[in-house]
Design a protein around this motif. Sequence first.
Motif, PDB file in Angstrom:
ATOM      1  N   VAL A  98       0.865  -1.176   0.000  1.00 57.29           N
ATOM      2  CA  VAL A  98       0.000   0.000   0.000  1.00 57.29           C
ATOM      3  C   VAL A  98       0.905   1.230   0.000  1.00 57.29           C
ATOM      4  N   VAL A  99       0.973   1.902  -1.136  1.00 56.60           N
ATOM      5  CA  VAL A  99       1.820   3.089  -1.249  1.00 56.60           C
ATOM      6  C   VAL A  99       1.191   4.236  -0.464  1.00 56.60           C
ATOM      7  N   ASP A 100      -0.138   4.404  -0.597  1.00 55.07           N
ATOM      8  CA  ASP A 100      -0.808   5.468   0.159  1.00 55.07           C
ATOM      9  C   ASP A 100      -2.316   5.250   0.130  1.00 55.07           C
ATOM     10  N   THR A 101      -2.966   5.711   1.166  1.00 52.24           N
ATOM     11  CA  THR A 101      -4.433   5.831   1.222  1.00 52.24           C
ATOM     12  C   THR A 101      -4.703   7.266   1.649  1.00 52.24           C
ATOM     13  N   SER A 102      -5.144   7.418   2.850  1.00 50.47           N
ATOM     14  CA  SER A 102      -5.190   8.708   3.563  1.00 50.47           C
ATOM     15  C   SER A 102      -5.227   8.337   5.038  1.00 50.47           C
ATOM     16  N   PRO A 103      -5.029   9.277   5.932  1.00 47.12           N
ATOM     17  CA  PRO A 103      -5.069   8.922   7.361  1.00 47.12           C
ATOM     18  C   PRO A 103      -6.422   8.399   7.824  1.00 47.12           C
ATOM     19  N   LYS A 104      -7.490   8.602   7.030  1.00 40.53           N
ATOM     20  CA  LYS A 104      -8.833   8.277   7.487  1.00 40.53           C
ATOM     21  C   LYS A 104      -9.254   6.835   7.214  1.00 40.53           C
ATOM     22  N   TYR A 105      -8.586   6.136   6.290  1.00 42.74           N
ATOM     23  CA  TYR A 105      -9.069   4.791   5.983  1.00 42.74           C
ATOM     24  C   TYR A 105      -7.916   3.850   5.637  1.00 42.74           C
ATOM     25  N   LYS A 106      -8.197   2.568   5.766  1.00 40.21           N
ATOM     26  CA  LYS A 106      -7.301   1.512   5.311  1.00 40.21           C
ATOM     27  C   LYS A 106      -8.076   0.590   4.380  1.00 40.21           C
ATOM     28  N   VAL A 107      -7.456  -0.486   3.947  1.00 39.67           N
ATOM     29  CA  VAL A 107      -8.130  -1.377   3.003  1.00 39.67           C
ATOM     30  C   VAL A 107      -7.910  -2.837   3.405  1.00 39.67           C
ATOM     31  N   SER A 108      -8.842  -3.680   2.973  1.00 36.09           N
ATOM     32  CA  SER A 108      -8.701  -5.134   3.077  1.00 36.09           C
ATOM     33  C   SER A 108      -8.869  -5.733   1.675  1.00 36.09           C
ATOM     34  N   PHE A 109      -8.553  -7.006   1.560  1.00 36.95           N
ATOM     35  CA  PHE A 109      -8.571  -7.671   0.253  1.00 36.95           C
ATOM     36  C   PHE A 109      -9.375  -8.965   0.376  1.00 36.95           C
ATOM     37  N   PRO A 110     -10.707  -8.868   0.238  1.00 34.13           N
ATOM     38  CA  PRO A 110     -11.563 -10.037   0.438  1.00 34.13           C
ATOM     39  C   PRO A 110     -11.313 -11.176  -0.533  1.00 34.13           C
ATOM     40  N   ASP A 111     -10.795 -10.867  -1.717  1.00 33.69           N
ATOM     41  CA  ASP A 111     -10.616 -11.928  -2.711  1.00 33.69           C
ATOM     42  C   ASP A 111      -9.434 -11.591  -3.615  1.00 33.69           C
ATOM     43  N   VAL A 112      -8.454 -12.483  -3.646  1.00 37.18           N
ATOM     44  CA  VAL A 112      -7.319 -12.358  -4.568  1.00 37.18           C
ATOM     45  C   VAL A 112      -7.105 -13.725  -5.210  1.00 37.18           C
ATOM     46  N   TYR A 113      -7.041 -13.749  -6.522  1.00 36.04           N
ATOM     47  CA  TYR A 113      -6.830 -15.022  -7.212  1.00 36.04           C
ATOM     48  C   TYR A 113      -6.218 -14.765  -8.581  1.00 36.04           C
ATOM     49  N   CYS A 114      -5.784 -15.842  -9.214  1.00 36.73           N
ATOM     50  CA  CYS A 114      -5.200 -15.766 -10.557  1.00 36.73           C
ATOM     51  C   CYS A 114      -6.012 -16.643 -11.498  1.00 36.73           C
ATOM     52  N   ILE A 115      -6.284 -16.144 -12.683  1.00 38.95           N
ATOM     53  CA  ILE A 115      -6.819 -16.974 -13.762  1.00 38.95           C
ATOM     54  C   ILE A 115      -5.621 -17.461 -14.571  1.00 38.95           C
ATOM     55  N   ALA A 116      -5.188 -18.680 -14.276  1.00 41.88           N
ATOM     56  CA  ALA A 116      -4.031 -19.254 -14.964  1.00 41.88           C
ATOM     57  C   ALA A 116      -4.439 -19.736 -16.350  1.00 41.88           C
ATOM     58  N   VAL A 117      -3.572 -19.531 -17.335  1.00 43.62           N
ATOM     59  CA  VAL A 117      -3.897 -19.868 -18.727  1.00 43.62           C
ATOM     60  C   VAL A 117      -2.793 -20.712 -19.351  1.00 43.62           C
ATOM     61  N   THR A 118      -3.213 -21.649 -20.164  1.00 42.17           N
ATOM     62  CA  THR A 118      -2.296 -22.492 -20.922  1.00 42.17           C
ATOM     63  C   THR A 118      -3.071 -23.169 -22.045  1.00 42.17           C
ATOM     64  N   SER A 119      -2.389 -23.610 -23.072  1.00 43.53           N
ATOM     65  CA  SER A 119      -3.021 -24.442 -24.095  1.00 43.53           C
ATOM     66  C   SER A 119      -2.616 -25.902 -23.940  1.00 43.53           C
ATOM     67  N   GLY A 120      -1.917 -26.228 -22.854  1.00 40.92           N
ATOM     68  CA  GLY A 120      -1.506 -27.599 -22.578  1.00 40.92           C
ATOM     69  C   GLY A 120      -2.507 -28.286 -21.660  1.00 40.92           C
ATOM     70  N   ASP A 121      -3.185 -29.298 -22.170  1.00 40.14           N
ATOM     71  CA  ASP A 121      -4.223 -30.003 -21.411  1.00 40.14           C
ATOM     72  C   ASP A 121      -3.599 -31.175 -20.658  1.00 40.14           C
ATOM     73  N   PRO A 122      -3.512 -31.090 -19.330  1.00 44.02           N
ATOM     74  CA  PRO A 122      -2.852 -32.155 -18.564  1.00 44.02           C
ATOM     75  C   PRO A 122      -3.595 -33.488 -18.604  1.00 44.02           C
ATOM     76  N   SER A 123      -4.876 -33.483 -18.998  1.00 41.14           N
ATOM     77  CA  SER A 123      -5.613 -34.745 -19.066  1.00 41.14           C
ATOM     78  C   SER A 123      -5.089 -35.663 -20.168  1.00 41.14           C
ATOM     79  N   ASN A 124      -4.288 -35.117 -21.058  1.00 43.28           N
ATOM     80  CA  ASN A 124      -3.714 -35.928 -22.134  1.00 43.28           C
ATOM     81  C   ASN A 124      -2.452 -36.671 -21.712  1.00 43.28           C
ATOM     82  N   ILE A 125      -1.946 -36.400 -20.520  1.00 39.92           N
ATOM     83  CA  ILE A 125      -0.649 -36.943 -20.108  1.00 39.92           C
ATOM     84  C   ILE A 125      -0.833 -38.274 -19.383  1.00 39.92           C
ATOM     85  N   ARG A 126      -0.095 -39.267 -19.826  1.00 40.91           N
ATOM     86  CA  ARG A 126      -0.087 -40.556 -19.134  1.00 40.91           C
ATOM     87  C   ARG A 126       0.696 -40.435 -17.827  1.00 40.91           C
TER      88      ARG A 126
END
Length: 517
Positions: free
Chosen positions: A148-176
Amino acid sequence: MSINEALLVKAEQLIPSMIETRVEPVRLVDVHEDAQAVQGWSARAAGDAGAIKTGAYGKGDSFVLDFGDHLVGYLRMSVRPVGSPPDAPLRLKLIFGETPCEIGEPFESYNGWLSSSWLQEEILTVDVLPAELRLPRRYCFRYVKVAVVDTSPKYKVSFPDVYCIAVTSGDPSNIRPLPEHYPEDIAAMDRIGIKTLQDCMQTVFEDGPKRDRRLWIGDLRLQALANYETFRNDDLVKRCLYLFGSLLLEDGAVGACIFEKPAPHVDDTRLYDYSLFFVPTLLDYVEATNDRQTLEELWPVARSQLEIGLRRLDERGVVRDDATWWCFIDWHEELNKQAPAQAVLLYCLKRGLKLARKMRDGAAEAWIAAGIDEVTRATLAHLWDEERGFFVSGERRQVSWASQIWMVLAEVFGPEDNAKLLRRLAEEPEAVPMTTPYMYHHYIEALIASGEPEVALKQMRRYWGGMVEDGADTFWELYNPDDKRMSPYGSFLINSYCHAWSCTPTYFIRKHFKDMF
């Protein structure tokens, strides 16, 4: 640039669908200096990732999320104000790291010669809270530092949800799955090799999803080999071959790499060995798929690379070694590349001969066979030093690992003599060493081709196993067991820690070592 529109259309028709997976962080970590770690930094557990949902973070506060494994994708985060109504914008700084060093080492210290814009950081200014932030840029990471670089003296923040949408064209179901009786270290190298390949499988086979993000043919050749044993996304290999075949340099040479955006185009980088590697990459694809149509459409491109490669020979039949060319082979400032380039030419000519026979192209068979004879004779006459027992390179007659390895792969001698050559090499302290997993891959292949699979397995365990012991989630662009902070770019911060040419332990394990456990 020369463009074959018909081939380019075929390449674009093969753009793959992407597999998206939601991945949430598994814990909070503290990144601290650690003299025993590869790059001098380690991560230790610092709490449950769920703490950020109810915490309150103000100016100067920060935390580091650990997603538990290497990811390539898009960060999403919810931000909520805590306290009084926000009376000033929220400013956040996000730093993404494949390894702890990228989180711990200040980016201001970077002094490498590659652009610092590859360092993964973002400054976000949020005017209205609460907010749902969707970062448009794709990142490559395991760790994310949120400051947090800055807010103001009057408030802070929380982060209810953080996630990643991971992407690939490699389908692991094809792997023996591997047989359960395989040793634990082999299973780990196989898993990490597959993960490395998967994260580099995007709409092309990228060389590194953090930096460059391009289709390089030297990487593609090795990725394709691993793909045939794992994901079997053969259409992605085909797409890449058509991209290289449709977007040529002005003289018809295959460029070293391709950009996809804003429209597909070839880079102006020319590498002697990489242009030639179009030939074995096409052969490997045809042998894996029996795709006759692709062979027929791309054979003219492959044939041209051999013709262009032969033009570099001097009057002796040796590849000219001067300032008018660039050949990759390996990252090493002292490496002279004449002899390994000669061997690469011979290696590719022999594979081109197989393609010519598949095409029943008698005229090409004749001149390729003549080229093989000429290059072989010149190699033995001018680059083989009988007294020293090594192939030598350049005016100073340098002995290097790269020269011997590529001469083995080019089959200048038979398997028995090649095995003796590699044993002598292992005892030669003055030989210029290898520095990349790319070159180590060829060393393993050379040992296998020389009838030394046990030695090859031992070397794979030593080298890639060393990366595993040093904490690799995916295999790295560079790994020097004797200098683990090495970088050809002037700073290990810019190194790629998920790199295509490092993925091949899974190829060796599944194709060459499967009967050894």
